[in-house]
Design a protein around this motif. Sequence first.
Motif, PDB file in Angstrom:
ATOM      1  N   MET A  92       0.812  -1.133  -0.016  1.00 25.63           N
ATOM      2  CA  MET A  92      -0.084   0.072  -0.121  1.00 25.63           C
ATOM      3  C   MET A  92       0.780   1.288   0.049  1.00 25.63           C
ATOM      4  SD  MET A  92      -2.732  -1.012   2.897  1.00 25.63           S
ATOM      5  CE  MET A  92      -3.768  -2.694   2.842  1.00 25.63           C
ATOM      6  N   THR A  93       0.345   2.147  -0.520  1.00 27.12           N
ATOM      7  CA  THR A  93       0.900   3.536  -0.509  1.00 27.12           C
ATOM      8  C   THR A  93       0.844   4.319   1.116  1.00 27.12           C
ATOM      9  OG1 THR A  93      -1.036   5.078  -1.076  1.00 27.12           O
ATOM     10  CG2 THR A  93       0.377   4.146  -2.684  1.00 27.12           C
ATOM     11  N   VAL A  94       1.589   5.099   1.389  1.00 24.37           N
ATOM     12  CA  VAL A  94       1.597   5.858   2.717  1.00 24.37           C
ATOM     13  C   VAL A  94       0.295   6.463   2.792  1.00 24.37           C
ATOM     14  CG1 VAL A  94       2.559   7.840   1.999  1.00 24.37           C
ATOM     15  CG2 VAL A  94       2.535   7.118   4.470  1.00 24.37           C
ATOM     16  N   GLU A  95      -0.319   6.920   1.713  1.00 19.39           N
ATOM     17  CA  GLU A  95      -1.836   7.671   1.665  1.00 19.39           C
ATOM     18  C   GLU A  95      -2.651   6.732   1.961  1.00 19.39           C
ATOM     19  OE1 GLU A  95       1.128  10.191  -0.515  1.00 19.39           O
ATOM     20  OE2 GLU A  95       0.616   8.229  -0.768  1.00 19.39           O
ATOM     21  N   GLU A  96      -2.873   5.739   1.436  1.00 15.13           N
ATOM     22  CA  GLU A  96      -3.873   4.560   1.784  1.00 15.13           C
ATOM     23  C   GLU A  96      -3.713   4.144   3.333  1.00 15.13           C
ATOM     24  OE1 GLU A  96      -4.346   1.810  -2.143  1.00 15.13           O
ATOM     25  OE2 GLU A  96      -2.367   1.755  -1.348  1.00 15.13           O
ATOM     26  N   ARG A  97      -2.661   3.848   3.631  1.00 16.72           N
ATOM     27  CA  ARG A  97      -2.233   3.394   5.081  1.00 16.72           C
ATOM     28  C   ARG A  97      -2.761   4.493   6.139  1.00 16.72           C
ATOM     29  NH1 ARG A  97       3.851   2.516   4.031  1.00 16.72           N
ATOM     30  NH2 ARG A  97       3.854   2.937   6.507  1.00 16.72           N
ATOM     31  N   LEU A  98      -2.808   5.554   5.828  1.00 16.13           N
ATOM     32  CA  LEU A  98      -2.964   6.635   6.668  1.00 16.13           C
ATOM     33  C   LEU A  98      -4.466   6.783   7.034  1.00 16.13           C
ATOM     34  CD1 LEU A  98      -1.870   8.762   8.659  1.00 16.13           C
ATOM     35  CD2 LEU A  98      -1.490  10.397   6.586  1.00 16.13           C
ATOM     36  N   ARG A  99      -5.375   6.616   6.118  1.00 15.45           N
ATOM     37  CA  ARG A  99      -6.698   7.009   5.918  1.00 15.45           C
ATOM     38  C   ARG A  99      -7.488   6.779   7.114  1.00 15.45           C
ATOM     39  NH1 ARG A  99      -9.329   4.774   0.816  1.00 15.45           N
ATOM     40  NH2 ARG A  99     -11.138   6.354   1.504  1.00 15.45           N
ATOM     41  N   PRO A 100      -7.463   5.372   7.747  1.00 13.31           N
ATOM     42  CA  PRO A 100      -8.192   5.226   8.831  1.00 13.31           C
ATOM     43  C   PRO A 100      -7.902   5.964  10.229  1.00 13.31           C
ATOM     44  CG  PRO A 100      -7.484   3.207   7.767  1.00 13.31           C
ATOM     45  CD  PRO A 100      -6.696   4.221   7.288  1.00 13.31           C
ATOM     46  N   GLY A 114      10.909   2.973   9.866  1.00 13.28           N
ATOM     47  CA  GLY A 114      11.764   2.910   8.772  1.00 13.28           C
ATOM     48  C   GLY A 114      11.495   1.785   7.590  1.00 13.28           C
ATOM     49  N   THR A 115      12.018   2.253   6.546  1.00 14.86           N
ATOM     50  CA  THR A 115      11.779   1.411   5.454  1.00 14.86           C
ATOM     51  C   THR A 115      12.819   0.109   5.428  1.00 14.86           C
ATOM     52  OG1 THR A 115      11.724   3.192   3.823  1.00 14.86           O
ATOM     53  CG2 THR A 115      12.319   1.059   2.973  1.00 14.86           C
ATOM     54  N   ASN A 150       8.952   2.940   4.199  1.00 23.18           N
ATOM     55  CA  ASN A 150       8.556   3.969   5.430  1.00 23.18           C
ATOM     56  C   ASN A 150       9.522   4.919   5.299  1.00 23.18           C
ATOM     57  OD1 ASN A 150       6.431   2.674   6.901  1.00 23.18           O
ATOM     58  ND2 ASN A 150       7.598   1.124   6.706  1.00 23.18           N
ATOM     59  N   THR A 151       9.660   5.814   4.610  1.00 25.09           N
ATOM     60  CA  THR A 151      10.952   6.865   4.536  1.00 25.09           C
ATOM     61  C   THR A 151      10.603   7.906   5.585  1.00 25.09           C
ATOM     62  OG1 THR A 151       9.496   8.456   2.972  1.00 25.09           O
ATOM     63  CG2 THR A 151      10.811   6.558   1.872  1.00 25.09           C
ATOM     64  N   LEU A 152      11.655   8.793   5.761  1.00 24.33           N
ATOM     65  CA  LEU A 152      11.651   9.722   6.716  1.00 24.33           C
ATOM     66  C   LEU A 152      10.397  10.621   6.297  1.00 24.33           C
ATOM     67  CD1 LEU A 152      15.383  10.661   7.001  1.00 24.33           C
ATOM     68  CD2 LEU A 152      14.028   9.303   8.755  1.00 24.33           C
ATOM     69  N   ALA A 153      10.481  10.992   4.983  1.00 26.32           N
ATOM     70  CA  ALA A 153       9.095  11.789   4.571  1.00 26.32           C
ATOM     71  C   ALA A 153       7.738  11.027   5.318  1.00 26.32           C
ATOM     72  CB  ALA A 153       9.010  12.184   2.971  1.00 26.32           C
ATOM     73  N   THR A 181      16.143   6.684  14.539  1.00 24.77           N
ATOM     74  CA  THR A 181      15.025   7.700  13.813  1.00 24.77           C
ATOM     75  C   THR A 181      14.204   8.259  14.704  1.00 24.77           C
ATOM     76  OG1 THR A 181      15.362   6.186  11.717  1.00 24.77           O
ATOM     77  CG2 THR A 181      13.521   7.395  11.895  1.00 24.77           C
ATOM     78  N   LEU A 182      13.514   7.317  15.547  1.00 26.48           N
ATOM     79  CA  LEU A 182      12.707   7.940  16.547  1.00 26.48           C
ATOM     80  C   LEU A 182      13.273   9.151  17.403  1.00 26.48           C
ATOM     81  CD1 LEU A 182       9.796   7.939  18.063  1.00 26.48           C
ATOM     82  CD2 LEU A 182      11.086   6.078  19.443  1.00 26.48           C
ATOM     83  N   LYS A 183      14.583   8.737  17.745  1.00 28.51           N
ATOM     84  CA  LYS A 183      15.321  10.046  18.462  1.00 28.51           C
ATOM     85  C   LYS A 183      15.132  11.225  17.585  1.00 28.51           C
ATOM     86  CE  LYS A 183      17.686  11.406  22.210  1.00 28.51           C
ATOM     87  NZ  LYS A 183      18.105  12.748  21.535  1.00 28.51           N
ATOM     88  N   HIS A 184      15.606  11.146  16.395  1.00 30.47           N
ATOM     89  CA  HIS A 184      15.476  12.038  15.411  1.00 30.47           C
ATOM     90  C   HIS A 184      14.148  13.007  15.354  1.00 30.47           C
ATOM     91  CE1 HIS A 184      15.766  14.543  11.381  1.00 30.47           C
ATOM     92  NE2 HIS A 184      14.759  13.946  11.234  1.00 30.47           N
ATOM     93  N   PHE A 185      13.190  12.465  15.470  1.00 32.91           N
ATOM     94  CA  PHE A 185      11.780  13.118  15.370  1.00 32.91           C
ATOM     95  C   PHE A 185      11.423  13.516  16.581  1.00 32.91           C
ATOM     96  CE2 PHE A 185      11.189  10.460  11.318  1.00 32.91           C
ATOM     97  CZ  PHE A 185      10.887  11.670  10.751  1.00 32.91           C
ATOM     98  N   LEU A 186      11.720  12.980  17.736  1.00 32.10           N
ATOM     99  CA  LEU A 186      11.630  13.453  19.109  1.00 32.10           C
ATOM    100  C   LEU A 186      12.374  14.747  19.216  1.00 32.10           C
ATOM    101  CD1 LEU A 186      10.443  13.020  22.106  1.00 32.10           C
ATOM    102  CD2 LEU A 186      12.514  11.784  22.685  1.00 32.10           C
ATOM    103  N   ASP A 187      13.763  14.699  18.835  1.00 30.24           N
ATOM    104  CA  ASP A 187      14.508  16.052  18.831  1.00 30.24           C
ATOM    105  C   ASP A 187      13.847  17.053  18.251  1.00 30.24           C
ATOM    106  OD1 ASP A 187      16.167  14.433  20.590  1.00 30.24           O
ATOM    107  OD2 ASP A 187      17.719  14.234  19.242  1.00 30.24           O
ATOM    108  N   ARG A 188      13.446  17.105  17.258  1.00 33.23           N
ATOM    109  CA  ARG A 188      12.880  17.995  16.330  1.00 33.23           C
ATOM    110  C   ARG A 188      11.323  18.255  16.668  1.00 33.23           C
ATOM    111  NH1 ARG A 188      12.042  16.050  10.652  1.00 33.23           N
ATOM    112  NH2 ARG A 188      11.182  17.923  10.700  1.00 33.23           N
ATOM    113  N   GLY A 189      10.658  17.801  17.831  1.00 29.95           N
ATOM    114  CA  GLY A 189       9.642  18.053  18.235  1.00 29.95           C
ATOM    115  C   GLY A 189       8.469  17.678  17.732  1.00 29.95           C
TER     116      GLY A 189
END
Length: 311
Positions: A92-100, A114-115, A150-153, A181-189
């Motif tokens: 599935m695309t990320v758009e499909e996966r996100l819908r629910p 992560g991919t 599961n890219t960073l974007a 990768t999670l630490k990256h997103f946590l540090d960025r808020g």
Amino acid sequence: MAKARKVIITCAVTGGIHTPSMSPHLPVTAQEIADAAIGAAEAGAAVVHLHARNPQDGRPDQSPELFSPFLKVIKQRSDVVLNLTTGGAPTMTVEERLRPAATFKPEVASLNMGTMNFGLYPMIERFKGKFKYDWEEPYLEGTRKGMFKNTLADIEMILTTCAENNTRFEVECYDISHLYTLKHFLDRGVIKAPLFIQSVFGILGGIGTHPEDVIMMKRTADRLFGDQYHWSVLGAGAAQMRIAAMAASMGGNVRVGLEDSLWIGAGKLAESNAQQVKKVRQILEGLGLEIATPDDAREILALKGGDKVAF
């Protein structure tokens, strides 16, 4: 004697890994998924992790209209915490996966960090010649040459789309790199503490199931996140209960369910999700641990509501 802590049991009732031909007990229809989730909750699960399937042939499907019927029934009959997948399936695309999650604004949503290679194709050999539907074998075979994107974007898109919904994420980490990768997103808020980290062991392409793998995941998370996170684990296939027991003794929470393993013992199919919940509950209580209720889980994970959309 030390005060008993409360362990959150999550049950992943159907997922997108196994195909219907692998077990007659895998929930497929909305009624089956609802009944499985409610049965798991009654057995002791505080959280149920939910995917949808096409009711005709059982293939994974992220259409919100397939989620709505079982979400409505579960909410009417149980106070269990609902955790909706944003993983869906590798096809599935990320758009499909996100819908629910975007539609229903649940209390919790899963998020792959992560991919990765996500090898399901070894299951073909066991079930060769037994597949009922024409999509099943190609779906599994596709994981030999494909990847789970599961890219960073993609991760940032899911986080920011759900940022205003009070949805907290169950962050699925299949390898040590995913913690960084999670630490990256946590540090960025982009994601906020307290984190709910689900360490996944035993998927081909991710970390293994050796005790040292479990220890390494926990040590790395402790070093990166300190007291900013709650830890949970799932072991795929035969490792399910062994990983749960080990992690629980290390201070972790646990996940079981037919998404992660079709089995209740060597060569014996689990007849229900509730059966696995009862077994892991017995293990936990044998360790002197207390089982968290849904309201306990809401307090532990600092959930703020969610489930805003009428199902």
